[in-house]
Design a protein around this motif. Structure first.
Motif, PDB file in Angstrom:
ATOM      1  N   ARG A 369       0.817  -1.204   0.000  1.00  0.00           N
ATOM      2  CA  ARG A 369       0.000   0.000   0.000  1.00  0.00           C
ATOM      3  C   ARG A 369       0.861   1.268   0.000  1.00  0.00           C
ATOM      4  O   ARG A 369       0.548   2.246  -0.671  1.00  0.00           O
ATOM      5  N   GLY A 370       1.983   1.225   0.747  1.00  0.00           N
ATOM      6  CA  GLY A 370       2.798   2.427   0.897  1.00  0.00           C
ATOM      7  C   GLY A 370       3.703   2.704  -0.295  1.00  0.00           C
ATOM      8  O   GLY A 370       3.842   3.857  -0.720  1.00  0.00           O
ATOM      9  N   THR A 371       4.349   1.665  -0.814  1.00  0.00           N
ATOM     10  CA  THR A 371       5.297   1.850  -1.925  1.00  0.00           C
ATOM     11  C   THR A 371       5.095   0.723  -2.941  1.00  0.00           C
ATOM     12  O   THR A 371       5.874  -0.238  -2.988  1.00  0.00           O
ATOM     13  N   PRO A 372       4.061   0.791  -3.773  1.00  0.00           N
ATOM     14  CA  PRO A 372       3.748  -0.304  -4.688  1.00  0.00           C
ATOM     15  C   PRO A 372       4.862  -0.601  -5.687  1.00  0.00           C
ATOM     16  O   PRO A 372       5.066  -1.751  -6.067  1.00  0.00           O
ATOM     17  N   VAL A 373       5.584   0.419  -6.117  1.00  0.00           N
ATOM     18  CA  VAL A 373       6.660   0.188  -7.097  1.00  0.00           C
ATOM     19  C   VAL A 373       7.787  -0.633  -6.460  1.00  0.00           C
ATOM     20  O   VAL A 373       8.262  -1.622  -7.028  1.00  0.00           O
ATOM     21  N   LEU A 374       8.208  -0.224  -5.279  1.00  0.00           N
ATOM     22  CA  LEU A 374       9.270  -0.950  -4.586  1.00  0.00           C
ATOM     23  C   LEU A 374       8.793  -2.359  -4.211  1.00  0.00           C
ATOM     24  O   LEU A 374       9.558  -3.326  -4.272  1.00  0.00           O
ATOM     25  N   TYR A 375       7.530  -2.467  -3.849  1.00  0.00           N
ATOM     26  CA  TYR A 375       6.981  -3.773  -3.495  1.00  0.00           C
ATOM     27  C   TYR A 375       7.125  -4.762  -4.653  1.00  0.00           C
ATOM     28  O   TYR A 375       7.503  -5.927  -4.451  1.00  0.00           O
ATOM     29  N   GLU A 376       6.822  -4.329  -5.867  1.00  0.00           N
ATOM     30  CA  GLU A 376       6.925  -5.222  -7.025  1.00  0.00           C
ATOM     31  C   GLU A 376       8.359  -5.684  -7.244  1.00  0.00           C
ATOM     32  O   GLU A 376       8.612  -6.845  -7.582  1.00  0.00           O
ATOM     33  N   GLN A 377       9.314  -4.782  -7.043  1.00  0.00           N
ATOM     34  CA  GLN A 377      10.727  -5.154  -7.181  1.00  0.00           C
ATOM     35  C   GLN A 377      11.110  -6.194  -6.125  1.00  0.00           C
ATOM     36  O   GLN A 377      11.784  -7.181  -6.414  1.00  0.00           O
ATOM     37  N   ILE A 378      10.668  -5.964  -4.882  1.00  0.00           N
ATOM     38  CA  ILE A 378      10.993  -6.897  -3.791  1.00  0.00           C
ATOM     39  C   ILE A 378      10.323  -8.250  -4.037  1.00  0.00           C
ATOM     40  O   ILE A 378      10.937  -9.308  -3.835  1.00  0.00           O
ATOM     41  N   SER A 379       9.059  -8.239  -4.483  1.00  0.00           N
ATOM     42  CA  SER A 379       8.350  -9.486  -4.757  1.00  0.00           C
ATOM     43  C   SER A 379       9.030 -10.269  -5.870  1.00  0.00           C
ATOM     44  O   SER A 379       9.192 -11.495  -5.788  1.00  0.00           O
ATOM     45  N   LEU A 380       9.456  -9.561  -6.924  1.00  0.00           N
ATOM     46  CA  LEU A 380      10.148 -10.223  -8.032  1.00  0.00           C
ATOM     47  C   LEU A 380      11.463 -10.839  -7.554  1.00  0.00           C
ATOM     48  O   LEU A 380      11.803 -11.980  -7.893  1.00  0.00           O
ATOM     49  N   ALA A 381      12.226 -10.090  -6.733  1.00  0.00           N
ATOM     50  CA  ALA A 381      13.505 -10.585  -6.221  1.00  0.00           C
ATOM     51  C   ALA A 381      13.299 -11.824  -5.351  1.00  0.00           C
ATOM     52  O   ALA A 381      14.047 -12.808  -5.446  1.00  0.00           O
ATOM     53  N   ALA A 382      12.282 -11.798  -4.488  1.00  0.00           N
ATOM     54  CA  ALA A 382      12.032 -12.917  -3.578  1.00  0.00           C
ATOM     55  C   ALA A 382      11.627 -14.175  -4.343  1.00  0.00           C
ATOM     56  O   ALA A 382      12.142 -15.273  -4.079  1.00  0.00           O
ATOM     57  N   HIS A 383      10.711 -14.034  -5.295  1.00  0.00           N
ATOM     58  CA  HIS A 383      10.232 -15.201  -6.035  1.00  0.00           C
ATOM     59  C   HIS A 383      11.302 -15.765  -6.959  1.00  0.00           C
ATOM     60  O   HIS A 383      11.372 -16.988  -7.173  1.00  0.00           O
ATOM     61  N   ALA A 384      12.142 -14.883  -7.516  1.00  0.00           N
ATOM     62  CA  ALA A 384      13.198 -15.359  -8.411  1.00  0.00           C
ATOM     63  C   ALA A 384      14.307 -16.069  -7.650  1.00  0.00           C
ATOM     64  O   ALA A 384      14.942 -16.994  -8.165  1.00  0.00           O
ATOM     65  N   SER A 385      14.552 -15.659  -6.397  1.00  0.00           N
ATOM     66  CA  SER A 385      15.676 -16.213  -5.635  1.00  0.00           C
ATOM     67  C   SER A 385      15.304 -17.417  -4.796  1.00  0.00           C
ATOM     68  O   SER A 385      16.157 -18.240  -4.469  1.00  0.00           O
ATOM     69  N   SER A 386      14.046 -17.557  -4.416  1.00  0.00           N
ATOM     70  CA  SER A 386      13.649 -18.637  -3.515  1.00  0.00           C
ATOM     71  C   SER A 386      13.645 -19.978  -4.234  1.00  0.00           C
ATOM     72  O   SER A 386      13.251 -20.083  -5.404  1.00  0.00           O
ATOM     73  N   ALA A 387      14.076 -21.012  -3.533  1.00  0.00           N
ATOM     74  CA  ALA A 387      14.048 -22.372  -4.089  1.00  0.00           C
ATOM     75  C   ALA A 387      12.697 -23.038  -3.854  1.00  0.00           C
ATOM     76  O   ALA A 387      12.479 -24.158  -4.304  1.00  0.00           O
ATOM     77  N   ALA A 388      11.800 -22.370  -3.156  1.00  0.00           N
ATOM     78  CA  ALA A 388      10.456 -22.912  -2.914  1.00  0.00           C
ATOM     79  C   ALA A 388       9.523 -22.514  -4.059  1.00  0.00           C
ATOM     80  O   ALA A 388       9.832 -21.638  -4.874  1.00  0.00           O
ATOM     81  N   THR A 389       8.375 -23.181  -4.108  1.00  0.00           N
ATOM     82  CA  THR A 389       7.381 -22.907  -5.146  1.00  0.00           C
ATOM     83  C   THR A 389       5.986 -22.892  -4.525  1.00  0.00           C
ATOM     84  O   THR A 389       5.747 -23.490  -3.475  1.00  0.00           O
ATOM     85  N   ARG A 390       5.064 -22.209  -5.210  1.00  0.00           N
ATOM     86  CA  ARG A 390       3.652 -22.274  -4.820  1.00  0.00           C
ATOM     87  C   ARG A 390       3.026 -23.444  -5.559  1.00  0.00           C
ATOM     88  O   ARG A 390       3.212 -23.597  -6.766  1.00  0.00           O
ATOM     89  N   GLY A 391       2.321 -24.302  -4.824  1.00  0.00           N
ATOM     90  CA  GLY A 391       1.713 -25.459  -5.454  1.00  0.00           C
ATOM     91  C   GLY A 391       0.565 -25.998  -4.631  1.00  0.00           C
ATOM     92  O   GLY A 391       0.005 -25.303  -3.780  1.00  0.00           O
ATOM     93  N   MET A 392       0.228 -27.275  -4.885  1.00  0.00           N
ATOM     94  CA  MET A 392      -0.899 -27.911  -4.216  1.00  0.00           C
ATOM     95  C   MET A 392      -0.413 -29.099  -3.401  1.00  0.00           C
ATOM     96  O   MET A 392       0.401 -29.905  -3.862  1.00  0.00           O
ATOM     97  N   ARG A 393      -0.910 -29.174  -2.163  1.00  0.00           N
ATOM     98  CA  ARG A 393      -0.648 -30.327  -1.304  1.00  0.00           C
ATOM     99  C   ARG A 393      -1.974 -30.803  -0.753  1.00  0.00           C
ATOM    100  O   ARG A 393      -2.650 -30.067  -0.037  1.00  0.00           O
ATOM    101  N   GLU A 394      -2.353 -32.026  -1.150  1.00  0.00           N
ATOM    102  CA  GLU A 394      -3.614 -32.624  -0.700  1.00  0.00           C
ATOM    103  C   GLU A 394      -4.799 -31.704  -0.988  1.00  0.00           C
ATOM    104  O   GLU A 394      -5.676 -31.501  -0.154  1.00  0.00           O
ATOM    105  N   GLY A 395      -4.770 -31.103  -2.183  1.00  0.00           N
ATOM    106  CA  GLY A 395      -5.887 -30.288  -2.632  1.00  0.00           C
ATOM    107  C   GLY A 395      -5.896 -28.865  -2.134  1.00  0.00           C
ATOM    108  O   GLY A 395      -6.819 -28.110  -2.418  1.00  0.00           O
TER     109      GLY A 395
END
Length: 881
Positions: A369-395
């Protein structure tokens, strides 16, 4: 590949999965057939005691033509079958129960992409054509080829070579061997890297499946089982000697003593071949009787019986034993090297705040809410660097893969970044380098890692509009240090100019610092206190900063006055002698490298300590396997779980302390069982040896000895296997490495109870006062029936003497109801034998008065056992077990 990340591989549809499974089969390996019930039965017929009984049976069958005594012959035959059947049932049920329980708790999972979504499934559900996502520490679930990414793979499971092999997407060839650059082989472990592979072969069609039969070897006996087998052999040799002595004593009495030591009479008896043959047969029968009782063939199997009785209770307490030697060593452990995250803390990292150039925010939504532009950069950096993924477990939607920090990083964001991205190259996180980096196809580079690794290279920072400014490090560094001192984990997200090479980052631009809270477990302090009270030194080995480590260690009681605190660098500067001298005071090793854990385990072992190690990552595997007992965390990597001896299903240090308690309980149960066995052994041998000299040729018959043997081995083992863990066990010092199972104090108690029971037996057989309580009968059958009952009742009561070393002998008795049921059942069956045994068991019905007097006399063994324990208490001596 994650949601938001560009992908050409959507994976199989549900219909394609079923078609592939029908065409190529499931990902299941053919197992070597487990021994069936009858195989166990035939194996048990080969036990030393059963072989002796079969010899006695054959001898009786040969003699039937001269003396048609079918009753005793039939009694021996029934007893052989019954004894073998009961031991087979116990062993077969124990093995099957343990196998079923381990399979249900140890099912492996993997991540696949199907219909464009990442899912977590059981590895047995994999099919040919599936796209599998792999990361460091995961085991390759089937044969396949690399689609994208770069891996180093440990193929020692197949090749025996410890050298790691690089794997990457290459030309699609038919080569499947370990040397093929794109071939991923089932059973091997990913050491580093992340990416995707397509399954080409499953189950028996894999390289591992082709040799799985060769790999299914029987496990070696554990050290304790080998020690028990050695003790059993020693006791057996004594038993064989005692049997020979009893036989010779009988012959000496029959030929010499009864001849009045007259040489002429002795020679006349020797020349009387029918008489001599009868005497030799009786002597041989007596020797066989002694061997039946004196050879403790059930002793080595006691570990399996005790583990089988306790394993469900242990799993309820979140302890899964993979290797018996692990729980044996746990009871003797005197130093434990433990992780912080998930073991002392909850392991549920939650984002407490975000610190960036524009200020501090209490969560990602506030930052968005406070800094949407910076938030997108941080979100992109986190998702690109993390070895985890979003997925499904038991539905359900879940964060899959990666380590705890990777999963916490993605969990902090409400959704994936709005901008789609594709990772061109990635350097995954490594516990040695403590940073990770990724390069997108757009040319953007992101680096995440520990503050002390990245801050020296940060020259700029982004404001709320995403514009760079000069970075002022001092105030930022002080805030990071203060938050670390509060026990929070700090992670920096930066933008770089290029992927780091050789430790050179170039100029970094700070996006933000993320502060993760991982609170101390509510029961951590109590668990540490329990272990320390049990004589176990607890040392925290963590990759976190010294400030964070001190905060957590102080909160749970590990850090005390005079404790030593080292960092990985300081530890590396010490030679082995200096570090070994510091070891007794060591409480914390912060910013530790994986090699530090192995070094600590080695040095502690060299100093004679029994070493425990907890771990969850692939880099923990060497230390877990080298420790005397490796505690692998249930949420850890497959490689760590396979390297460990015990899996802690809830990752909790309190469960580690319970594993120590179970280890001590099992060892004590075995000592109690040995105490009972030796008391009954020596009592039976003693009375058989003395009997002929007091005019009682056969105080106990062969068939009666079989009943005694059944109580001593099978039923006694089952009774003591259910002994409940007692809290006071954790207030005792650990038993040293290689401690004797049979101690002097224990031998003294065995000797006292044996001598009294044998003395009571001789008094019962020879006392005119005792004889006066029983009716006259042919062959003194009433008196001998009462003696048989006395011997069994005294044995049952000696079970109560053997089960405790406390003056309050009833303590914990009601927590082992199986013990009470078995003792009551033995007493009831013995009473039935008195009235129904007849010629087979050489018994006749006793009157209520006779039976009550017999039982009352047998009760004398209880106060003798209690007085011995009271004397030890008054002398200030410690427990026996």
């Amino acid at each position: 590949m994650r949601k938001g990340e560009i992908s050409m591989e959507k994976g199989l549809s549900a219909g394609e999965v079923e078609s592939s499974r029908l065409l190529h089969g499931a990902n299941v390996y053919s197992k070597a057939a487990r021994p069936g019930f009858w195989r166990f039965f035939w194996k048990n017929l080969g036990d030393p005691v059963i072989r002796v009984l079969l010899f006695a049976l054959a001898l009786h069958l040969l003699l039937l033509f001269r003396d048609p005594d079918w009753i005793e012959t039939a009694g021996i035959a029934v007893s052989v079958v019954l004894a073998t059947l009961i031991s087979t049932l116990s062993e077969y049920r124990s093995e099957n129960a343990f196998s079923r329980l381990f399979e249900s708790c140890g099912a492996e999972k993997c991540r696949v992409r199907r219909e464009g979504r990442v899912q977590e499934i059981d590895v047995r559900e994999l099919v040919v054509g599936d796209v599998v996502l792999l990361g460091a520490g995961e085991k390759i679930p089937a044969d396949g080829v690399v689609l994208r990414g770069f891996f180093t793979v440990d193929q020692s499971a197949l090749t025996g070579e410890s050298r790691e092999v690089e794997k990457h997407a290459g030309e699609r060839t038919q080569e499947r061997g370990p040397q093929a650059v794109s071939a991923m082989l089932a059973g091997c472990a990913v050491h580093s890297g992340m990416g995707e592979m397509r399954v080409t072969h499953v189950g028996d069609a894999t390289c591992l499946g082709g040799i799985s039969g060769e790999l299914q070897k029987s496990e070696q006996d554990s050290p304790l089982k080998r020690r028990l087998s050695h003790l059993a052999r020693q006791i057996s040799r004594i038993g064989y000697v005692a049997a020979a002595v009893c036989a010779m004593a009988f012959l000496f009495h029959a030929l010499v003593v009864e001849s009045g030591f007259c040489v002429a009479e002795i020679l006349a008896r020797v020349r009387n071949l029918p008489l001599l043959g009868e005497l030799l047969l009786h002597a041989l029968t007596l020797a066989l009787t002694v061997v039946v009782v004196a050879v403790p063939e059930g002793l080595p199997m006691m570990i399996a019986v005790v583990l089988s009785a306790n394993m469900r209770r242990m799993v309820r307490d979140q302890v899964l034993v993979r290797k018996p030697e692990g729980v044996e060593a746990a009871g003797s452990m005197n130093i434990l090297f433990t992780d912080k995250t998930g073991t002392l803390t909850t392991g549920k990292l939650t984002l407490s705040s975000v610190l960036c150039a524009t200020g501090e925010f209490r969560g990602m939504r506030a930052l968005q809410r406070g800094t949407p532009v910076l938030y997108e950069q941080i979100s992109l950096a986190a998702h690109a660097s993390s070895a985890a993924t979003r997925g499904m477990r038991e539905g359900r939607t879940a964060i899959l893969g990666g380590n705890s920090t990777d999963r916490a990083l993605l969990s902090a964001f409400p959704d994936s970044p709005a901008q789609s991205f594709a990772v061109h190259a990635r350097i995954p996180f490594d516990s040695t380098q403590k940073w990770a980096a990724s390069a997108l196809q757009t040319g953007e580079v992101f680096v995440t890692g520990a503050p002390e690794k990245l801050l020296p290279h940060v020259k700029k920072c982004l404001d709320g509009m995403g514009k760079p400014h000069v970075f002022h490090a001092y105030a930022f560094r002080e805030e990071v240090r203060a938050r670390s001192a509060r026990g929070e984990r700090v992670l920096l997200l930066c933008r770089g100019e290029k992927l780091p090479t050789g430790g050179r980052f170039g100029e970094l631009t700070l996006l933000c610092a993320l502060f993760f809270a991982d609170p101390l477990r509510p029961d951590a302090r109590e668990a540490v206190n329990t272990l320390q009270g049990a004589g176990v030194q607890v040392v925290m080995v963590t990759g976190d900063s010294p400030e964070t480590a001190r905060a957590i260690a102080g909160g749970c009681g590990i850090l005390q006055e005079g404790s030593a605190v080292l960092t990985g660098e300081q530890m590396a500067a010490l030679d082995d002698a200096a570090l070994g001298a510091l070891l007794p005071r060591l409480a914390i090793v912060a910013r530790a490298m994986p090699s530090d854990k192995s070094r600590l385990v080695r040095l502690a072992g060299e100093r004679g300590m029994v070493v425990g190690m907890t771990g969850d990552g692939i880099n923990d595997a060497p230390a877990l396997s080298h420790a005397d007992v490796g505690f692998a965390m249930g949420s850890g990597t497959q490689v760590a779980r396979e390297a460990g001896d015990i899996v802690i299903l809830d990752d909790n240090l309190a469960s580690v302390s319970r594993a120590v308690l179970y280890g001590r309980t099992i060892f004590k149960s075995i000592r109690k069982f040995i105490t009972l066995q030796l008391i009954m052994n020596f009592c039976a041998v003693g009375i058989s040896l003395i009997g002929p000299f007091i005019g009682v040729e056969a105080p106990v018959t062969v068939v009666q000895m079989l009943w005694i043997n059944l109580i001593m081995d099978t039923l006694g083992g089952l009774a003591f296997a259910g002994e409940a863990p007692m809290a006071h066990y954790m207030k005792e010092p650990p038993v040293g490495r290689g401690a004797q199972i049979l101690t002097r104090e224990l031998a003294a108690r065995i000797a006292i109870l044996t001598c009294f029971t044998v003395g009571l037996s001789v008094f019962f057989l020879k006392s005119p006062w005792v004889r006066g309580f029983y009716r006259e009968s042919a062959g003194d059958l009433c008196h001998l029936t009462a003696f048989f009952a006395l011997f069994i009742f005294a044995s049952v009561l000696n079970c109560f003497n053997a089960r405790t070393d406390r003056v309050r002998m009833s303590k914990g008795l009601l927590r082992n109801r199986v013990f009470l049921l078995i003792m009551l059942a033995v007493a009831a069956v013995q009473i039935a034998f008195v009235y129904l045994g007849g010629a087979v068991l050489r018994t006749m019905p006793l009157t209520p008065r006779e039976l009550a007097f017999t039982l009352l006399l047998s009760l004398c063994v209880l106060p003798v056992g209690w007085l011995h324990l009271l004397h030890r208490r008054l002398c200030g001596k410690k427990g026996l077990y």
